[in-house]
Design an enzyme around this catalytic site. Structure first.
Site: not given
Ligand code: ADP
Ligand code: ADP
Ligand code: ZN
Length: 222
Positions: A14, A161, A172, A128, A89
């Site tokens: 995402k 992270r 998660r 990541r 979420r």
């Molecule tokens: P991911 O890479 O798993 O999509 P995020 O960076 O979006 O992770 O979220 C990291 C953490 O921040 C989540 O595990 C949660 O604790 C918190 N968080 C992010 N967005 C939300 C939301 N919309 N509601 C509640 N907690 C959130």
């Molecule tokens: P999210 O926000 O959904 O948690 P991220 O964009 O942070 O996901 O991506 C998660 C990890 O996977 C990062 O290390 C990113 O560089 C890698 N990644 C994202 N998209 C792809 C893809 N299409 N193929 C392989 N690796 C990916």
């Protein structure tokens, strides 16, 4: 003008795709995760609250999260649209978000749901690396930066992270299944849902998203 939500499990891509969409369409990338991490870094009240939940992979309370998003979306730069990443979420957040949109006389153009297998998600999350300064995600194997410790976009330090360690990753993924995945049906029922195969490489996923967005906005005009 484009108002979008990116839906999908942790690690599906995402943040990576939201950055591209933001650049391609000239709209801000609004990530609740990035906003919480920024607050933790600054040591604010919000940061102290959020940190406890994030560390254990649970969701930050809805009141806190909804208030934060409401405020962010009322900023000037969101007037021409936004790409939301990580919000809503759960159903409580989704319903509150619908109300916020109605209040400002606006609605979503599309919800993009990206999916991938659990093995793919775990491999992506555990490899990541994230920029401490600008939040851009990289991957040690799938998207390696030229210098493993430095963000090529801004020069910031890359780190792993806390919640990308294996134990928290499992938690998660459970939280996603239980609380977030029902939103797929919620938005399908609203006629907004577009599903994208997140197993493909980064460029191909983006290409599919662009195509889905063209379709979604073409329907609007018709
Ligand atoms: P991911 O890479 O798993 O999509 P995020 O960076 O979006 O992770 O979220 C990291 C953490 O921040 C989540 O595990 C949660 O604790 C918190 N968080 C992010 N967005 C939300 C939301 N919309 N509601 C509640 N907690 C959130
Ligand atoms: P999210 O926000 O959904 O948690 P991220 O964009 O942070 O996901 O991506 C998660 C990890 O996977 C990062 O290390 C990113 O560089 C890698 N990644 C994202 N998209 C792809 C893809 N299409 N193929 C392989 N690796 C990916
Ligand atoms: Zn950076």
């Amino acid at each position: 003008m484009m108002r979008l939500v990116l839906l999908g499990p942790p690690g599906v891509g995402k943040g990576t795709q939201a950055e591209r969409i933001a650049q391609g369409y000239g709209i801000p990338h609004v990530s609740t995760g990035d906003m919480f991490r920024e607050a933790v870094k600054r040591g604010t009240e919000l940061g102290r609250t959020a940190q406890e939940y994030m560390r254990s992979g649970r969701l930050v309370p809805d009141e806190v999260t909804i208030g934060l998003v409401r405020e962010r979306l009322s900023a000037d730069d969101c007037r021409n649209g936004f790409v939301l990443d990580g919000f809503p979420r759960n159903l409580v957040q989704a319903r509150a978000f619908d109300e916020v949109l109605a209040q400002i006389g606006s609605r979503l153009d599309a919800v993009i749901s990206i999916d991938a297998s659990v093995e793919t998600l775990v491999a992506r999350l555990t490899g990541r690396r994230t920029c401490r300064r600008c939040g851009t995600p990289y991957h040690v194997i799938f998207n390696p930066p030229p210098d493993p410790n430095t963000c090529p976009a801004c020069g910031g330090e890359l780190y792993q992270r806390d919640d990308d360690k294996e134990e928290t990753v499992r938690k998660r993924l459970e939280v996603y299944e239980a609380e977030t995945s029902p939103l797929v049906d919620y938005y399908r029922a609203q006629g907004l849902l577009q599903v994208i195969n997140g197993e493909q490489d980064i460029d191909k996923v983006y290409e599919d998203i662009r195509r889905a967005l063209e379709e979604a906005t073409a329907h609007d005009r018709a």
